[in-house]
Motif scaffolding. Structure first.
Motif, mmCIF file in Angstrom:
data_model
loop_
_atom_site.group_PDB
_atom_site.id
_atom_site.type_symbol
_atom_site.label_atom_id
_atom_site.label_comp_id
_atom_site.label_asym_id
_atom_site.label_seq_id
_atom_site.Cartn_x
_atom_site.Cartn_y
_atom_site.Cartn_z
ATOM 1 N N ALA A 172 -26.186 -1.853 -32.619
ATOM 2 C CA ALA A 172 -26.719 -1.606 -33.952
ATOM 3 C C ALA A 172 -28.044 -2.333 -34.184
ATOM 4 C CB ALA A 172 -25.698 -2.009 -35.000
ATOM 5 N N GLN A 173 -28.167 -3.519 -33.617
ATOM 6 C CA GLN A 173 -29.378 -4.300 -33.855
ATOM 7 C C GLN A 173 -30.588 -3.626 -33.229
ATOM 8 O OE1 GLN A 173 -28.742 -8.319 -32.610
ATOM 9 N NE2 GLN A 173 -29.123 -9.080 -34.687
ATOM 10 N N ASN A 174 -30.398 -3.259 -31.977
ATOM 11 C CA ASN A 174 -31.482 -2.573 -31.274
ATOM 12 C C ASN A 174 -31.842 -1.278 -32.001
ATOM 13 O OD1 ASN A 174 -32.193 -4.226 -29.207
ATOM 14 N ND2 ASN A 174 -30.570 -3.454 -27.835
ATOM 15 N N ALA A 175 -30.793 -0.577 -32.428
ATOM 16 C CA ALA A 175 -31.013 0.703 -33.090
ATOM 17 C C ALA A 175 -31.825 0.511 -34.359
ATOM 18 C CB ALA A 175 -29.683 1.369 -33.403
ATOM 19 N N ALA A 176 -31.446 -0.490 -35.141
ATOM 20 C CA ALA A 176 -32.152 -0.736 -36.400
ATOM 21 C C ALA A 176 -33.628 -1.027 -36.136
ATOM 22 C CB ALA A 176 -31.494 -1.890 -37.135
ATOM 23 N N LEU A 177 -33.851 -1.797 -35.081
ATOM 24 C CA LEU A 177 -35.228 -2.130 -34.719
ATOM 25 C C LEU A 177 -36.017 -0.869 -34.386
ATOM 26 C CD1 LEU A 177 -37.406 -4.248 -33.818
ATOM 27 C CD2 LEU A 177 -36.391 -4.048 -31.522
ATOM 28 N N LEU A 178 -35.372 -0.016 -33.581
ATOM 29 C CA LEU A 178 -36.079 1.189 -33.133
ATOM 30 C C LEU A 178 -36.309 2.150 -34.290
ATOM 31 C CD1 LEU A 178 -34.192 1.806 -29.791
ATOM 32 C CD2 LEU A 178 -36.539 1.012 -30.063
ATOM 33 N N GLU A 179 -35.300 2.265 -35.148
ATOM 34 C CA GLU A 179 -35.403 3.264 -36.196
ATOM 35 C C GLU A 179 -36.409 2.896 -37.280
ATOM 36 O OE1 GLU A 179 -31.359 4.004 -37.228
ATOM 37 O OE2 GLU A 179 -31.050 5.219 -35.433
ATOM 38 N N GLN A 180 -36.805 1.609 -37.323
ATOM 39 C CA GLN A 180 -37.887 1.238 -38.228
ATOM 40 C C GLN A 180 -39.155 1.988 -37.848
ATOM 41 O OE1 GLN A 180 -38.314 -2.984 -37.891
ATOM 42 N NE2 GLN A 180 -36.681 -3.393 -39.372
ATOM 43 N N ASN A 181 -39.257 2.223 -36.601
ATOM 44 C CA ASN A 181 -40.485 2.709 -35.999
ATOM 45 C C ASN A 181 -40.570 4.227 -35.949
ATOM 46 O OD1 ASN A 181 -42.795 2.725 -34.659
ATOM 47 N ND2 ASN A 181 -42.151 1.393 -32.987
ATOM 48 N N LYS A 182 -39.436 4.863 -35.621
ATOM 49 C CA LYS A 182 -39.448 6.309 -35.349
ATOM 50 C C LYS A 182 -38.211 6.970 -35.894
ATOM 51 C CE LYS A 182 -42.366 7.467 -31.503
ATOM 52 N NZ LYS A 182 -42.639 7.144 -30.133
ATOM 53 N N LYS A 183 -38.319 8.252 -36.165
ATOM 54 C CA LYS A 183 -37.143 9.007 -36.581
ATOM 55 C C LYS A 183 -36.216 9.206 -35.377
ATOM 56 C CE LYS A 183 -39.039 12.551 -38.985
ATOM 57 N NZ LYS A 183 -38.914 13.749 -39.792
ATOM 58 N N PRO A 184 -34.915 9.297 -35.617
ATOM 59 C CA PRO A 184 -33.959 9.331 -34.499
ATOM 60 C C PRO A 184 -34.268 10.393 -33.451
ATOM 61 C CG PRO A 184 -32.811 9.224 -36.588
ATOM 62 C CD PRO A 184 -34.256 9.336 -36.922
ATOM 63 N N ALA A 185 -34.694 11.583 -33.887
ATOM 64 C CA ALA A 185 -34.918 12.648 -32.918
ATOM 65 C C ALA A 185 -36.031 12.278 -31.949
ATOM 66 C CB ALA A 185 -35.262 13.946 -33.648
ATOM 67 N N TYR A 186 -37.117 11.763 -32.494
ATOM 68 C CA TYR A 186 -38.248 11.413 -31.628
ATOM 69 C C TYR A 186 -37.904 10.248 -30.726
ATOM 70 C CZ TYR A 186 -40.774 14.701 -34.466
ATOM 71 O OH TYR A 186 -41.179 15.847 -35.059
ATOM 72 N N LEU A 187 -37.108 9.354 -31.290
ATOM 73 C CA LEU A 187 -36.664 8.205 -30.520
ATOM 74 C C LEU A 187 -35.822 8.649 -29.321
ATOM 75 C CD1 LEU A 187 -36.863 5.147 -30.838
ATOM 76 C CD2 LEU A 187 -34.710 5.212 -32.106
ATOM 77 N N LEU A 188 -34.921 9.586 -29.609
ATOM 78 C CA LEU A 188 -34.036 10.084 -28.550
ATOM 79 C C LEU A 188 -34.861 10.731 -27.440
ATOM 80 C CD1 LEU A 188 -31.160 10.537 -27.620
ATOM 81 C CD2 LEU A 188 -31.072 12.616 -28.986
ATOM 82 N N VAL A 189 -35.871 11.517 -27.833
ATOM 83 C CA VAL A 189 -36.713 12.163 -26.841
ATOM 84 C C VAL A 189 -37.435 11.118 -25.999
ATOM 85 C CG1 VAL A 189 -38.772 13.588 -26.548
ATOM 86 C CG2 VAL A 189 -37.005 14.272 -28.178
ATOM 87 N N GLU A 190 -37.908 10.068 -26.664
ATOM 88 C CA GLU A 190 -38.647 9.034 -25.931
ATOM 89 C C GLU A 190 -37.754 8.335 -24.910
ATOM 90 O OE1 GLU A 190 -40.897 6.487 -28.472
ATOM 91 O OE2 GLU A 190 -41.257 5.043 -26.860
ATOM 92 N N ILE A 191 -36.520 8.024 -25.348
ATOM 93 C CA ILE A 191 -35.603 7.337 -24.436
ATOM 94 C C ILE A 191 -35.263 8.255 -23.238
ATOM 95 C CG2 ILE A 191 -33.316 6.272 -24.209
ATOM 96 C CD1 ILE A 191 -33.512 5.600 -27.202
ATOM 97 N N LEU A 192 -35.027 9.541 -23.545
ATOM 98 C CA LEU A 192 -34.704 10.481 -22.464
ATOM 99 C C LEU A 192 -35.869 10.602 -21.488
ATOM 100 C CD1 LEU A 192 -32.864 13.241 -24.515
ATOM 101 C CD2 LEU A 192 -31.883 11.902 -22.645
ATOM 102 N N ASN A 193 -37.069 10.627 -22.024
ATOM 103 C CA ASN A 193 -38.249 10.702 -21.163
ATOM 104 C C ASN A 193 -38.331 9.510 -20.213
ATOM 105 O OD1 ASN A 193 -39.176 13.137 -22.009
ATOM 106 N ND2 ASN A 193 -40.730 12.348 -23.402
ATOM 107 N N GLN A 194 -37.899 8.364 -20.747
ATOM 108 C CA GLN A 194 -37.895 7.164 -19.893
ATOM 109 C C GLN A 194 -36.959 7.363 -18.706
ATOM 110 O OE1 GLN A 194 -39.942 4.673 -20.134
ATOM 111 N NE2 GLN A 194 -40.852 5.546 -22.010
ATOM 112 N N ALA A 195 -35.928 8.163 -18.927
ATOM 113 C CA ALA A 195 -34.989 8.415 -17.834
ATOM 114 C C ALA A 195 -35.362 9.676 -17.055
ATOM 115 C CB ALA A 195 -33.582 8.562 -18.398
ATOM 116 N N ASP A 196 -36.634 10.080 -17.173
ATOM 117 C CA ASP A 196 -37.164 11.259 -16.462
ATOM 118 C C ASP A 196 -36.473 12.568 -16.865
ATOM 119 O OD1 ASP A 196 -39.199 10.115 -15.013
ATOM 120 O OD2 ASP A 196 -37.774 9.348 -13.508
ATOM 121 N N ILE A 197 -36.011 12.633 -18.067
ATOM 122 C CA ILE A 197 -35.361 13.867 -18.528
ATOM 123 C C ILE A 197 -36.260 14.545 -19.549
ATOM 124 C CG2 ILE A 197 -33.393 14.800 -19.831
ATOM 125 C CD1 ILE A 197 -31.810 12.435 -18.568
#
Lengths: 503, 324
Positions: A172-197
């Motif tokens: 939850a802590q990490n999530a809160a930090l990330l969500e300050q910055n970006k909307k969940p959908a864009y965040l999810l895409v960014e994380i997936l991209n990090q995993a080459d997806i």
């Protein structure tokens, strides 16, 4: 003796091909076998609002196209004073409004009619590029933590996506930090991209009848090889929910307005029930699908074909009544043509019109017969007479305020003239009794053919299933091969049979 | 139940060997009558020509009218002939036939005594030429034939019309015969559905078997009161030979021959019919199917070897009903 085998093979083939065509159309194109079925058509309307600055304005809106689950059967715009064009930018269709000068609050409307259609074509999709440009610390660190945890529990792109969403709840802590910055959908895409997806954010509309002021919701399209699936970025639920319409799916801005401020889009939705025939017509109007159907023709020709395709039904009725029942008619297919006219006039008007024309025609013909004219000239005179009668009746009924009477113009005049001629000769040769017998027989057959052709189910089937024509053909061929007794003969030979039986 | 009172069952009819219209069309006419030979029988002038070539006697031809401008010639043409008959060459079912018994002072008298003028004759001929009576309305032409003076033996059997004998010929064998007698209600016409009397004939003797009018049996002629059961056709074997010879002449496997007996000339072939009706079964009180099937079972080579007289003999022996 000629072998009958080829005949039966042809008949069987006609039945098989005909039934296969009907089944194919029913199964592959979802054309219902029963008329009166309805399909949902969702009318989704986008309302574009902005405050114009007083100068030229260009507003460009992403618009949806036919996609999995929905076929676009129409689009509409309302934008007084604006020029409108549908432009294609980078292979993506958009509606673009323009005006040379506008001031103050502006409202533009775009409406798409989407047919609920389980057989709709899927959208053509390109796999989005992977963007691995890393965020600064501590965001990159948080992403990494979530990804590592999720990866350990996942097997492929789809399971990984689900696990990442789950990990949001766990860390939850990490999530809160990330969500300050970006909307969940864009965040999810960014994380997936990090995993080459490869993944992208798409924007969708929940179709719900009667909703107004709706916003698009974000979904994430995740690619696993060349397959993709949709994920709800908040709940992690995989798959496309029913009634979810993708509106913007090419990673382009939904709305692009220049020369104005405070632009926004909102959506309202209504559900309409549309008869299947109408829905299909709209669906096939613009397709290049290789499918044998009349739906692809222009509407005017379709109407014409609707009539033509019914004629085999009438013909089959005549064949049945003549071969199986043994009814006599004057002129083999005259009843079918009369029945086609009845379709236009409705039965009662048609019958009255037919009887009055033939009646008046017979009176005039009896006078003509005294003139000793050549046959062709006499028939021509009758044709003109018939036209005069029809004209006279039309004017008379119109004056009397009966617009139905106008419809007798649909009668085939040459056929009527020949009927009058034949009846007249019959009258002279065999007396009025035979005239009423044959005329009555013809009318009876015409009415039967009309009832068959006027049947909603039959009209629906003949219009939508061309394969049916082959089935009718095979049936007619089979009847042509029928060597059994006619119904009328069972009566005709009854005294003889009884007598022979007694002996 | 109403239905069973008015209708019989198809199985019963089948058991009795009664031929139906569909079976006639598909199994006999369709199978044994080549389409290309139809013009021979549909056109009475052609029938006449091949009949003359084959040595079959036919009524005398007074003349033909083929074009509209010849119509006015009719009075001149029949001047020397007391009685005559105007026919469409391609008519069917007796349609368009006009019989004139005698004429005097420009008036022409029909068998029922009513008269018509030259103008009426011309109009009738014009109608024939335009194709009013021909199959499919095709332009037609007119035959004018000598009147047949029918044999005295038929006096009282027929009312205002020529009694004719219809024989069904299947593959050259006579299979069934009847006499058609006109009545007042048939208006001098010999078609059973128009009210003529049909008398079934024994193939062996030419004697009457039974008589029907409008499908129901009767014994006495409705207009003259003669006992129809006394009827016997003279020259019977000759008549059958003439009919059977029409098979070779026309090439058609299933035909009806219409034959009249002239006082002087004996049996004359009036016309051939490639689609003979089925009422003959009612007149005979028998079905056609057992007889045609018997012939269908014979080998074609056997049939080819038989002469006309042999085929007639076979028919008399096998399909005759009464003892000689």
């Amino acid at each position: 003796m000629v072998s009958r085998r080829p005949f039966y093979i042809v008949v069987a083939l006609l039945y098989i091909i005909g039934l296969a065509l009907v089944a194919y159309r029913h199964l592959a194109f979802n054309v219902p076998l029963w008329p009166g079925e309805y399909r949902n058509v969702w009318s989704a309307e986008a309302k574009v609002e902005f405050d114009a600055n007083g100068g030229p304005v260009i507003a460009s809106l992403a618009v949806p196209d036919t996609q999995e689950g929905f076929t676009r059967v129409g689009e509409n715009t309302a934008s007084p004073g604006y020029g409108l064009s549908f432009v294609t930018k980078d292979g993506v269709a958009r509606a673009e409004w323009s005006i040379s000068s506008a001031t103050g609050h502006q409202e533009l409307y775009y409406r798409a009619d989407m047919l609920s259609d389980p057989y709709a074509k899927a959208l053509p999709t390109t796999i989005p590029p992977i963007d691995k440009s890393l965020e600064k610390q501590p965001i990159a660190f948080a992403i990494n933590q979530i990804l590592t945890a999720a990866k350990s529990r996942s097997a492929d792109a789809f399971t990984l996506t689900r696990e990442i969403v789950k990990e949001f709840q766990i860390q939850a802590q990490n999530a809160a930090l990330l969500e300050q910055n970006k909307k969940p959908a864009y965040l999810l895409v960014e994380i997936l991209n990090q995993a080459d997806i490869p993944a992208r954010v798409v924007r969708a509309l929940n179709l719900e009848d009667g909703r107004r002021r709706q916003r698009l919701v974000d979904y994430v399209q995740v690619f696993n090889g060349d397959k993709y699936d949709l994920f709800d970025p908040v709940t992690g639920v995989q798959g496309r929910p029913d009634n979810l319409l993708l509106w913007e799916y090419n990673s382009v801005p939904l709305l692009d307005v220049t020369g104005a401020s405070k632009s926004q889009v909102s959506f309202s939705i209504i559900k309409k029930m549309v008869p299947v025939s109408k829905a299909l017509q709209a669906k096939f109007e613009h397709t290049e699908l290789l499918n044998f159907s009349v739906d692809m023709l222009p509407v005017e020709e379709q109407a014409l074909f609707k009539g033509i395709l019914l004629i085999p039904i009438g013909v089959m009725v005549v064949v049945f009544l003549r071969i199986i029942c043994g009814l006599r008619t004057s002129g083999t297919f005259m009843p079918v043509l009369i029945a086609v006219a009845f379709l236009q006039t409705q039965l009662l008007t048609g019958l009255l019109g037919f009887l009055s024309i033939v009646g008046v025609g017979l009176v005039i013909r009896s006078w003509l017969s005294k003139l000793n004219l050549l046959l062709v000239a006499r028939i021509s005179a009758i044709i003109i007479t018939v036209i005069c009668i029809i004209g006279g009746l039309s004017v008379l009924t119109y004056k009397l305020g009966i617009t139905q009477g106008m419809k007798i113009t649909f009668f085939p005049m040459i056929i009527l003239s020949w009927t009058i001629e034949r009846m007249s000769i019959l009258w002279e040769e065999e007396g009025p009794k035979e005239v009423f017998k044959q005329g009555g027989g013809s009318l009876l057959v015409a009415i039967m053919a009309y009832l068959a052709m006027n049947n909603g189910l039959i009209q629906h089937l003949t219009f939508n299933f061309l394969g049916l024509q082959l089935i009718i053909m095979a049936t007619v061929l089979l009847m042509g091969n029928y060597t059994g007794y006619r119904l009328s003969e069972l009566k005709r030979f009854k005294p003889l049979a009884d007598e022979l039986h007694k002996k | 139940m109403w239905f069973f009172e008015k209708y019989t069952s198809p199985f019963k009819l089948g058991k009795l060997g009664i031929m139906g219209m569909n079976q006639r069309n598909v199994s006999y006419i369709g199978r044994y009558n080549p389409r290309s030979l139809y013009p021979l029988v549909d056109n009475k002038l052609k029938t006449k020509r091949i009949a003359v070539d084959a040595g079959v006697t036919v009524p005398k031809l007074i003349g033909t009218i083929q074009h509209q401008h010849e119509v006015t010639k009719i009075a001149e043409m029949v001047k020397e002939w007391p009685g005559f008959c105007i026919k469409p060459a391609r008519g069917s079912g007796g349609k368009g036939i006009l019989v004139i018994m005698r004429h005097a002072d420009g008036l022409y008298y029909k068998p029922n005594g009513s008269s018509c003028t030259t103008n009426d004759l011309e109009r009738h001929i014009t109608n024939i030429l335009a194709g009013l009576f021909s199959l499919g309305g095709k332009p037609d032409f007119v035959l004018v034939e000598d009147l047949i003076m029918f044999d005295d033996v038929f006096d009282g059997y027929s009312y205002e019309g020529v009694p004719d004998t219809r024989v069904i010929i299947f593959k050259g064998f006579p299979v069934m015969a009847m006499m058609r007698l006109s009545t007042a209600s048939s208006d001098g016409k010999a078609n059973l559905h128009q009210g003529a009397v049909g008398v079934g004939l024994c193939l062996r003797t030419g004697k009457a078997l039974r008589a029907v009018q409008y499908n129901s049996p009767m014994r006495y002629h409705p207009d003259t009161g003669r006992d129809l059961y006394e009827l016997q056709v003279p020259h019977w074997e000759k008549l059958l030979n003439l009919s059977a010879a029409c098979y070779e002449m026309s090439g058609l496997g299933y035909i009806g021959t219409d034959i009249v007996l002239d006082k002087k000339r004996g049996p004359l072939l009036l016309e051939l019919n490639a689609r003979p009706g089925l009422s003959i079964q009612i007149a005979n009180g028998a079905g056609l199917l057992p007889r045609v099937r018997k012939i269908e079972k014979m080998a074609d080579t056997d049939i080819k070897r038989m002469s006309v007289a042999e085929r007639v003999k076979y028919a008399m022996d096998n399909f005759g009903v009464l003892q000689p």
